[in-house]
Design an enzyme around this catalytic site. Sequence first.
Site, PDB file in Angstrom:
ATOM      1  N   LYS A 277       8.169 -11.691  -5.814  1.00  0.00           N
ATOM      2  CA  LYS A 277       8.972 -10.613  -6.278  1.00  0.00           C
ATOM      3  C   LYS A 277      10.514 -10.763  -5.836  1.00  0.00           C
ATOM      4  CE  LYS A 277       6.595  -7.079  -7.494  1.00  0.00           C
ATOM      5  NZ  LYS A 277       6.675  -6.462  -8.785  1.00  0.00           N
TER       6      LYS A 277
ATOM      7  N   TYR B 165       2.939 -13.385  -3.548  1.00  0.00           N
ATOM      8  CA  TYR B 165       3.499 -12.011  -4.181  1.00  0.00           C
ATOM      9  C   TYR B 165       4.820 -11.537  -3.710  1.00  0.00           C
ATOM     10  CZ  TYR B 165       3.455  -7.232  -5.179  1.00  0.00           C
ATOM     11  OH  TYR B 165       4.046  -5.961  -5.690  1.00  0.00           O
TER      12      TYR B 165
END
Length: 364
Positions: free
Chosen positions: A157, A153
């Site tokens: 990002k 994650y």
Amino acid sequence: MSSDALPGEAGPCPTGGFADRALVTGGAGFLGVNLVRYLLARGWRVTTLDRAPFDYPDCREAIREVRGDIRDSKTVRLAADGCNAVVHAAAALPLYPPEEIRTTDVDGTRIVLETAKALGIPRVVVISSTAVYGIPDHHPLLEDDPLQGVGPYGRAKVEAEKVAQSFRARGLCVPILRPKTFVGPERLGVFAMLYEWAYEGRHFPVLGRGNNPYQLLDVEDLCEAILLCLQGPADPVNDTFNIGAAVFGSLKEDFQAVLDRAGHGRRVICLPEKPAVLALRLLSALRLSPLYPWVYATAARESYVSIEKARRRLGFTPRFSNRDALIRNYEWYVAHRDRFANRTGISHRAPWRQGALALIKRFF
């Protein structure tokens, strides 16, 4: 928008029109529904795009809903048609499979920005995360600090921000917001553990001494920051901003406020950090805990960002402290807990399955 326009008033886009119809990707999620309500209350027209249904009866009839995946360019184009601003909030969260995180958060961001560019939509607000900073060695964190995302994650990002910056270079106005973990009405996920344990009259554990400053954010303050980016003049908003609470304490202090509001006389219990992290790492590897590495690797450390750039350039002034936000969220949980009894999921709208932690809570 002219420099003297008031917050909450729709101002002109760089194209000369008025930014009064926004597409919100991820519109059925926790941030999505709060933002939809926030924009509707200020006279905006809203289209939502999400794979999940928009099942909020209080504003369902006031929006245009498109069901679909941001990785499908035709669906994104259908949703964006007629809009003159986009808030890109859709993302695959940390509990999703790594490949879905990458394709949704990186490829999906590219498709949304490509669509906006092709349709002549001048402004796309991209919701990133302070997870891009990884596990930092100093505080407060500034927007120009190195990006070292942890896990699928965090890394996705970072890559999504690079995509967004490339579209800035192509002339699109792309404000990027890096919010701290945000809470408020409709927020469950990992915070449902705190609220459930508090409601049931249990103590609640934190890693280490619990006295590390830890900044959160109320979702309404995040909505205000998004609105400022939608309506502000292009030059100051076309940048990257940390967004967080201005007033915050330690996890021990702020979680204790929730236990106090529950009224059972329970306390925050401090656990030895190293043994607890080792145990959580093992449970995570065995898929017996919803706590992913970034959570337990940062929970016992300082964690806060500078919001001075957002104050200065956007006029951002957060209203809620950590305690305000947590208690507001807890009271929503108590009022609505019958809606999600015996239901779990992997989004912020559903309680995360506690796994082995549901057994451990019996000792608290």
